[in-house]
Design an enzyme around this catalytic site. Structure first.
Site, short mmCIF file in Angstrom:
data_model
loop_
_atom_site.label_atom_id
_atom_site.label_comp_id
_atom_site.label_asym_id
_atom_site.label_seq_id
_atom_site.Cartn_x
_atom_site.Cartn_y
_atom_site.Cartn_z
N HIS A 263 0.81 -1.22 0.00
CA HIS A 263 0.00 0.00 0.00
C HIS A 263 0.84 1.27 0.00
O HIS A 263 0.32 2.37 -0.17
CB HIS A 263 -0.93 -0.03 1.22
N LYS A 265 3.09 4.37 -0.99
CA LYS A 265 3.09 5.25 -2.18
C LYS A 265 4.28 6.20 -2.05
O LYS A 265 4.24 7.16 -1.28
CB LYS A 265 1.76 5.98 -2.28
N HIS A 493 -8.68 10.76 -0.10
CA HIS A 493 -7.94 9.50 -0.13
C HIS A 493 -6.67 9.66 0.70
O HIS A 493 -5.94 8.70 0.93
CB HIS A 493 -7.61 9.11 -1.58
N LYS A 495 -4.60 10.14 4.17
CA LYS A 495 -4.75 9.61 5.52
C LYS A 495 -3.87 10.44 6.45
O LYS A 495 -2.68 10.62 6.18
CB LYS A 495 -4.34 8.14 5.63
#
Length: 608
Positions: A263, A265, A493, A495
């Site tokens: 996950h 990025k 999107h 966090k």
């Protein structure tokens, strides 16, 4: 499964069981997404979550709002509905069927609706020209909006006047003033940032054709490494996407624990002039850089260490060693080359701390290396204790939710909150129940009135199967609101997690990360608290006041405000204090229909 709430009635068959109840942030699918027209083989193909698939499906063939119930077949209804949750489950489906195996790869048509400016009142229906072929409209949209910021002075954004180097992505359909300090991926890859030699892209979801087009033409044949977590059919699809590009190589991150995902990025950008690290929250697909709220941290340009010198190039935040440790956890030969590159550069100007998660079971001192125990260790060693700390809330803001247990004591308000509450070496952990906890997750109304409309919910993959098991959680939920950054209608999107003061004017720390609210991302204790188990790869950066010579950060009143505010005010991208859900608000659940009110494009949401 028959259900009813404020947004309509629906039925879910057992074959629609979502993998969302599995503890992971995004749910991988082996589906390949293709544009169905002549030349479809040349259109983008990429794996994505089941929720994203549903969003794409509804962009291809939207279901127009109707005041009748003719769209859906008659439903059975169980007495004694869960009014507090807004869902009613039929008795025959109270016990969920066993999880269905992952679906075989299938081709799904994509269509993007033509962008229309934000609605005035959030409820106005949109009209559009449906005459043009779907894929033609998609290309128009990309051509129109995927250009870097017009007239934007990149140098002004990168100068020393911004000590945090924390940015939002550009959003199509908001006022220009709300994009004046925002970045598109084309800006990040621009020659203004450096003369690119090679790059590595770490991510969950890749549209390779689209990604290549984001690089300037003069850099498109430079080596690119894609670091991914795809397996089996999904891996084959990604390799097929990359095959036409001789300069693209792939690195598969090992995921040895079930239901984990890659996950993280991150971009590693090697230039003739040095090295840059970019840690962000966007998938490498068009939709993630179009009308969503996303976060980016840009490192300084790291100069190469002159040969023959013995300079370590380490920062006070230990960023260089921590980044190398994170990359070493992959145990991948192709990343060894990037580790060598990092060794040769001077990262001493870094003022953030790295917080990563890597799959594994960790004991002893290794427990402090990853996940929420890593955050706890950094807050213990480098955060300042505060008077009346028990009145300083914890805020978590995320785009997906994992299965957190039967009640708050199982994980959220025990080990996770305890890590979040740590402040300094001497500080005692206040009574866990006494510290307010604000969780920010979009409501159905947030999604309905968003720029994208209901399809925005494809990137908010909270499933009914998970939600119905943790009704207790939703009493902590707060609406998404971002007037400060002009992004109330751009679904998050991003966090983020932080520790604000009781009046929300200051913060003790701020974290931007890929990690959603899940045990898979943050880790969960096992073996009577002696072992931390993490399923996924995640990465984020922690801003601590001590690294900036401060005791706390003041909160910036307007995210894009200029020099009228002090340099050390931190740009929180959403409104504070958060607003609790109203009595009629429900958390967005992706795999149930919403048919009682249209979205901003005049459509309903019927995901299957």
């Amino acid at each position: 499964m028959s259900q009813e709430g404020d947004y309509g009635r629906w039925t879910i068959s057992s074959s629609d069981e979502s993998e969302e109840e599995k503890p992971k942030p995004d749910k991988p699918s082996t589906s390949s997404l293709l544009c169905a027209r002549q030349g479809a083989a040349n259109e983008p193909r990429y794996t994505c979550s089941e929720a994203q698939k549903a969003a794409h499906k509804r962009k291809i063939s939207p279901v127009k709002f109707s005041n009748t119930d003719s769209v859906l077949p008659p439903k059975r209804q169980k007495s004694g509905s869960q009014e507090d949750l807004g869902w009613c489950l039929s008795s025959s489906d109270d016990e969920l069927q066993p999880e269905m195996p992952q679906k075989q790869a299938e081709k799904v048509v994509i269509k993007k609706e033509k962008d229309i400016s934000a609605p005035n009142d959030g409820t106005a229906q949109r009209t559009e020209n449906h005459g043009a072929p779907a894929c033609h409209r998609l290309k128009e949209e990309e051509d129109e909006y995927e250009t870097s910021g017009e007239g934007q002075d990149i140098w002004d954004m990168l100068d020393k006047g911004n000590p945090f180097q924390f940015y939002l992505t550009r959003v199509s359909g908001v006022k220009p003033k709300y994009n004046s300090g925002a970045l598109h991926i084309k800006d990040i890859l621009s020659p203004l940032f450096g003369t690119l030699v090679s790059s590595a892209q770490f991510n969950y979801c890749f549209d390779v054709d689209w990604l290549v087009k984001q690089y300037p033409p003069e850099f498109r044949k430079k080596p690119i490494l894609l670091v991914h977590g795809d397996k089996r059919e999904a891996k084959a699809h990604l390799h097929a996407q990359a095959k036409p590009y001789e300069n693209i190589s792939l690195c598969q991150a090992k995921l040895d624990i079930a239901f984990g995902t890659h996950h993280t990025k991150m971009m590693l950008l090697l230039y003739e002039e040095g090295l840059r690290v970019v840690i962000h929250t966007s998938n490498l697909i068009h939709a993630d850089w179009h009308q969503k709220t996303q976060g980016i941290w840009l490192s300084p340009l790291y100069p190469r260490i002159a040969d023959g010198t013995h300079k370590s190039g380490e920062s006070p935040t230990h960023f260089k060693a921590d980044l190398i440790s994170y990359l070493m956890a992959y145990n991948a030969p192709s990343l060894k080359e990037w580790i060598d590159v990092i060794h040769k550069h001077d990262l001493s100007e870094t003022n953030v701390y790295l917080i990563g998660s890597t799959p594994g079971r960790f004991q002893g001192s290794q427990k402090d290396n990853w996940g929420h125990f890593r955050l706890k260790k950094l807050l213990k060693d480098h955060a300042s204790s505060m008077p009346n700390a028990e009145s300083w809330p914890v805020v978590g803001q995320f785009s997906s939710v994992g299965s957190l247990g039967a009640d708050e004591s199982k994980w959220l308000c025990s080990e996770f909150k305890e890590s979040m509450l740590t402040l300094g070496k001497e500080s005692k952990t206040p009574g866990k129940s006494s510290v307010p906890l604000y969780l920010i997750y979009p409501s159905v109304e947030n999604v309905r009135t968003s720029l994208e409309g209901y399809p925005a919910g494809g990137s908010l993959p909270y499933s009914i199967q998970t939600a119905e098991k943790q009704n207790w959680l939703h009493s902590y939920f707060h609406k998404w609101s971002a007037e400060t950054s002009g992004r109330s209608n751009a679904m998050p999107h991003i966090k983020t997690y932080m520790r604000p003061s009781p009046d929300f004017s200051k913060i003790a720390w701020f974290l931007v990360t890929s990690a959603n609210l899940s045990k898979a991302a943050w880790g969960a204790l096992e073996k009577n608290g002696t072992q931390l188990m993490i399923r996924s790869y995640e990465l984020g950066v922690l801003f601590l006041p001590s690294a900036f010579g401060l005791d706390s950060f003041k909160v910036k009143q307007k995210f894009f405000a200029g020099s009228q505010e002090p340099m050390a005010t931190f740009p929180v991208p959403y409104d504070l204090p958060p607003e609790l859900y109203g009595s009629k608000d429900r958390p967005w659940i992706w795999n149930i229909p919403y048919v009682k009110a249209p979205d901003t494009h005049g459509n309903m949401w019927v995901p299957s």
